[in-house]
Motif scaffolding. Sequence first.
Motif, PDB file in Angstrom:
ATOM      1  N   LEU A 363      64.508  26.596  55.638  1.00  0.00           N
ATOM      2  CA  LEU A 363      65.966  26.564  55.710  1.00  0.00           C
ATOM      3  C   LEU A 363      66.478  27.989  55.592  1.00  0.00           C
ATOM      4  O   LEU A 363      66.107  28.722  54.663  1.00  0.00           O
ATOM      5  N   ASP A 364      67.304  28.398  56.545  1.00  0.00           N
ATOM      6  CA  ASP A 364      67.877  29.745  56.555  1.00  0.00           C
ATOM      7  C   ASP A 364      69.396  29.617  56.484  1.00  0.00           C
ATOM      8  O   ASP A 364      70.026  29.097  57.402  1.00  0.00           O
ATOM      9  N   ASP A 365      69.980  30.068  55.372  1.00  0.00           N
ATOM     10  CA  ASP A 365      71.435  30.002  55.205  1.00  0.00           C
ATOM     11  C   ASP A 365      72.042  31.389  55.088  1.00  0.00           C
ATOM     12  O   ASP A 365      73.126  31.558  54.529  1.00  0.00           O
ATOM     13  N   THR A 366      71.367  32.424  55.616  1.00  0.00           N
ATOM     14  CA  THR A 366      71.893  33.784  55.531  1.00  0.00           C
ATOM     15  C   THR A 366      73.089  34.002  56.437  1.00  0.00           C
ATOM     16  O   THR A 366      73.903  34.885  56.184  1.00  0.00           O
ATOM     17  N   ASP A 367      73.191  33.223  57.485  1.00  0.00           N
ATOM     18  CA  ASP A 367      74.337  33.341  58.387  1.00  0.00           C
ATOM     19  C   ASP A 367      75.515  32.590  57.794  1.00  0.00           C
ATOM     20  O   ASP A 367      75.396  31.413  57.432  1.00  0.00           O
ATOM     21  N   ALA A 368      76.657  33.260  57.700  1.00  0.00           N
ATOM     22  CA  ALA A 368      77.837  32.621  57.107  1.00  0.00           C
ATOM     23  C   ALA A 368      78.456  31.587  58.029  1.00  0.00           C
ATOM     24  O   ALA A 368      79.283  30.785  57.583  1.00  0.00           O
ATOM     25  N   VAL A 369      78.093  31.591  59.296  1.00  0.00           N
ATOM     26  CA  VAL A 369      78.711  30.690  60.262  1.00  0.00           C
ATOM     27  C   VAL A 369      77.810  29.512  60.600  1.00  0.00           C
ATOM     28  O   VAL A 369      78.274  28.390  60.762  1.00  0.00           O
ATOM     29  N   ALA A 370      76.508  29.741  60.708  1.00  0.00           N
ATOM     30  CA  ALA A 370      75.575  28.720  61.190  1.00  0.00           C
ATOM     31  C   ALA A 370      74.506  28.429  60.137  1.00  0.00           C
ATOM     32  O   ALA A 370      74.197  29.259  59.281  1.00  0.00           O
ATOM     33  N   MET A 371      73.967  27.219  60.220  1.00  0.00           N
ATOM     34  CA  MET A 371      72.842  26.802  59.387  1.00  0.00           C
ATOM     35  C   MET A 371      71.638  26.614  60.298  1.00  0.00           C
ATOM     36  O   MET A 371      71.759  26.119  61.418  1.00  0.00           O
ATOM     37  N   VAL A 372      70.450  27.023  59.801  1.00  0.00           N
ATOM     38  CA  VAL A 372      69.239  27.013  60.616  1.00  0.00           C
ATOM     39  C   VAL A 372      68.133  26.274  59.868  1.00  0.00           C
ATOM     40  O   VAL A 372      67.881  26.541  58.686  1.00  0.00           O
ATOM     41  N   ILE A 373      67.505  25.307  60.564  1.00  0.00           N
ATOM     42  CA  ILE A 373      66.326  24.607  60.056  1.00  0.00           C
ATOM     43  C   ILE A 373      65.177  24.887  61.019  1.00  0.00           C
ATOM     44  O   ILE A 373      65.340  24.739  62.238  1.00  0.00           O
ATOM     45  N   GLU A 374      64.024  25.301  60.477  1.00  0.00           N
ATOM     46  CA  GLU A 374      62.841  25.551  61.288  1.00  0.00           C
ATOM     47  C   GLU A 374      61.689  24.683  60.777  1.00  0.00           C
ATOM     48  O   GLU A 374      61.494  24.547  59.560  1.00  0.00           O
TER      49      GLU A 374
END
Length: 447
Positions: A363-374
């Motif tokens: 889970l990558d939540d470093t982007d303030a606009v988007a959420m990323v799951i890999e």
Amino acid sequence: MRRLLLRLLPARAAAQITAIVIGSLVLANLVTIAVLLVLLPPELKRVPNLPYVTELVAIARTIEAAPTPAAKAAIVDAALASHPRLSRLPPDLPPSTRAPAWPDRQMLDNLRERFGAETQVLMLDGAPGQGGPPPFGLRFADGSGLMMAPEARTPPPRGQAFIFYLAVMIALLVSLVGLLSLWAARAVASPLSRLAEAVDRFDPDRDTIVAPEQGPIEVKRLAGAFGSMAARIRRLIDDRTRMLAAVSHDLRTPITRLRLRADEIADERQRRAIVSDLALMERMVGGALSYLRDGRASGSMAATDMPALLQTICDDFADLGHIVVYEGPMRASAVCDADQMTRAVTNLVDNAIKFGGRAVVKLDDTDAVAMVIEVEDDGPGIAPDEREKVFAPFYRSDLARTLKEGSGFGLGLSIVRAIAEAHRGNLTLADREGGGLRVRIVWPRRL
């Protein structure tokens, strides 16, 4: 020529309209100048006399109208006293030897036509360093004469100063016309941009394309046409989904009846084969129903604790003996449909275990606009030329391409992509460093 002009125009509509307005303004002025020079009658092209020349003509006419020499002398003395730029013309003063400019030549011709051959019209040399129009003199038939000098004028800028003033004036004119044109163009192009954004964000399950409140009537009509088309698309999708769901649901009844009848088959080998085929058919029907049901916006979007959701999925697979690891922050929130996102990540983890043996959920939540799951695995991966094909329903990239126990039907990634798009996001496939596949879901934090 037309293609060349189209290439020279900027890409955006507002900039195109601005360029067209400025170009049209310049072209219109050039055409106007050409028409004035070519089509106007000769009498309208003549330069009118300047004020000091008109004063000289008026004084000369008054002198010519005097009845006696004494009256003429009195008029001359009064004119000299009241006009500081008027003086007597010396008898031996020669005319100017320089070639007259076009306006000066026009004034000479006008004066000669007025006075005829009896009065000599002279263009004289001005004072040294004096710019502007030259002095003019009249020598009468009796040998006397008068001369009138122009008013002192500020000399025009020369050299670099003239170029600077000219550049500033042109820049101010272009800026003013450009700003007005850009403002007018944006009034036309802005509704089109908003309509394009609405069409890009269009979701058949939720959105309705609304005509913009401002802008030309053509833009409003275009938005209305898009709205009607969107409604037809929504009805088409709903009708297709209901039809396929009904067919898939109704197939379960004959499958169940065939399963019961298969129990009456005496041949054990034939009975097991038929039961296996019926189980395969049942899984196919279940997969089709799942594909039609999932990926549609359910409207239950809410702020969700993503680490807790992903850890729960990993724990469920770990309880079944699989190696599934979660990597990411312990607290992160995003707006999503928790049930749909759970189904999407579960499908990805199931594929990773099936083809790689283990899975890593990040889970990558470093982007303030988007959420990323890999979701990563260490399997054989997917060839680049097949990465778009695997999103098609019922497409399978395994080498055998046979339906067997535990194999999928090519609906897993299709369902995941549908769920991602329902969240206004996207699904991408990439190679994992060290081998394997990396599947990435990206969607906005706030929908």
